[in-house]
Enzyme design. Structure first.
Site, mmCIF file in Angstrom:
data_model
loop_
_atom_site.group_PDB
_atom_site.id
_atom_site.type_symbol
_atom_site.label_atom_id
_atom_site.label_comp_id
_atom_site.label_asym_id
_atom_site.label_seq_id
_atom_site.Cartn_x
_atom_site.Cartn_y
_atom_site.Cartn_z
ATOM 1 N N ILE A 38 -2.469 1.433 8.505
ATOM 2 C CA ILE A 38 -2.817 0.874 9.807
ATOM 3 C C ILE A 38 -4.052 -0.002 9.597
ATOM 4 C CG2 ILE A 38 -3.400 1.376 12.216
ATOM 5 C CD1 ILE A 38 -0.771 2.705 11.432
ATOM 6 N N CYS A 48 -5.170 3.687 4.875
ATOM 7 C CA CYS A 48 -3.993 3.679 4.000
ATOM 8 C C CYS A 48 -2.955 4.713 4.446
ATOM 9 C CB CYS A 48 -4.399 3.996 2.566
ATOM 10 S SG CYS A 48 -5.449 2.756 1.799
ATOM 11 N N GLU A 50 -1.507 7.050 2.739
ATOM 12 C CA GLU A 50 -1.757 8.402 2.233
ATOM 13 C C GLU A 50 -2.713 9.155 3.147
ATOM 14 O OE1 GLU A 50 -1.833 5.557 0.621
ATOM 15 O OE2 GLU A 50 -1.331 5.757 -1.498
ATOM 16 N N CYS A 86 -8.243 7.044 -1.251
ATOM 17 C CA CYS A 86 -7.129 7.982 -1.017
ATOM 18 C C CYS A 86 -7.068 9.043 -2.091
ATOM 19 C CB CYS A 86 -5.807 7.231 -0.936
ATOM 20 S SG CYS A 86 -5.625 6.342 0.620
HETATM 21 N N1 THU Z 1 -2.476 0.613 0.781
HETATM 22 C C1 THU Z 1 -1.981 1.839 1.127
HETATM 23 O O1 THU Z 1 -1.754 2.132 2.310
HETATM 24 N N2 THU Z 1 -1.723 2.720 0.136
HETATM 25 C C2 THU Z 1 -1.798 2.437 -1.194
HETATM 26 O O2 THU Z 1 -1.488 3.287 -2.021
HETATM 27 C C3 THU Z 1 -2.242 1.110 -1.632
HETATM 28 C C4 THU Z 1 -2.790 0.231 -0.572
HETATM 29 C C5 THU Z 1 -2.672 -0.381 1.853
HETATM 30 C C6 THU Z 1 -4.069 -0.748 2.217
HETATM 31 C C7 THU Z 1 -3.829 -2.092 2.899
HETATM 32 O O3 THU Z 1 -3.416 -1.866 4.245
HETATM 33 C C8 THU Z 1 -2.648 -2.678 2.145
HETATM 34 O O4 THU Z 1 -2.035 -1.581 1.482
HETATM 35 C C9 THU Z 1 -3.023 -3.741 1.130
HETATM 36 O O5 THU Z 1 -4.057 -3.322 0.324
#
Ligand code: THU
Length: 130
Positions: A38, A48, A50, A86
């Site tokens: 989000i 993120c 996770e 994360c």
């Molecule tokens: N992101 C995640 O949600 N999880 C991950 O394991 C890698 C990165 C997100 C953060 C951001 O919203 C987008 O991916 C680009 O970095």
């Protein structure tokens, strides 16, 4: 569980990165908790997938002891790699030896533990042994 993580990914709010990520956590009672990334116009406030999944899990009253596994998926040329923030949160909130499956949309996977993702990770107990 990869299919569940893909379903979670569809709920991502990613107007800035356009990089949706999905996470799905399987619980011992069969419940599956979804999380997606989000984002926010103030980029640093973005969350993120996770952390969304783990915060949702605890907010719904579940505990670390209820967790069986966690699966994360993104559209990438290799299995998604969780960010450092994360990894720290997963280190604290996932049970020991929890199976963590990192995946991409092509079906490539990497199965890891939280200890492998964050070797020598920081935990609260460390602050008690000064
Ligand atoms: N992101 C995640 O949600 N999880 C991950 O394991 C890698 C990165 C997100 C953060 C951001 O919203 C987008 O991916 C680009 O970095």
């Amino acid at each position: 569980m990869i299919e569940e993580a893909k379903k979670a990914r569809l709920k991502a709010y990613v107007p800035y990165s356009k990089y949706p990520v999905g996470a799905a956590i399987l619980l011992k009672d069969g419940t599956i908790i979804h999380g997606a990334n989000i984002e926010n116009a103030s980029f640093g406030l973005s969350n993120c997938a996770e952390r969304s999944a783990l915060f949702s899990l605890l907010s719904q009253g579940y505990k670390k002891e209820d967790i069986v596994s966690m699966t994360v998926v993104a559209d990438h040329n290799k299995p998604v790699s969780p960010c450092g923030a994360c990894r720290q949160v997963m280190f604290e909130l996932l049970p020991d030896n929890c199976e963590i499956t990192l995946a991409n949309l092509s079906g490539e996977t990497k199965v890891m533990t939280k200890e492998a993702l964050l070797p020598y990770g920081f935990k609260f107990e460390d602050t008690l042994n000064t």
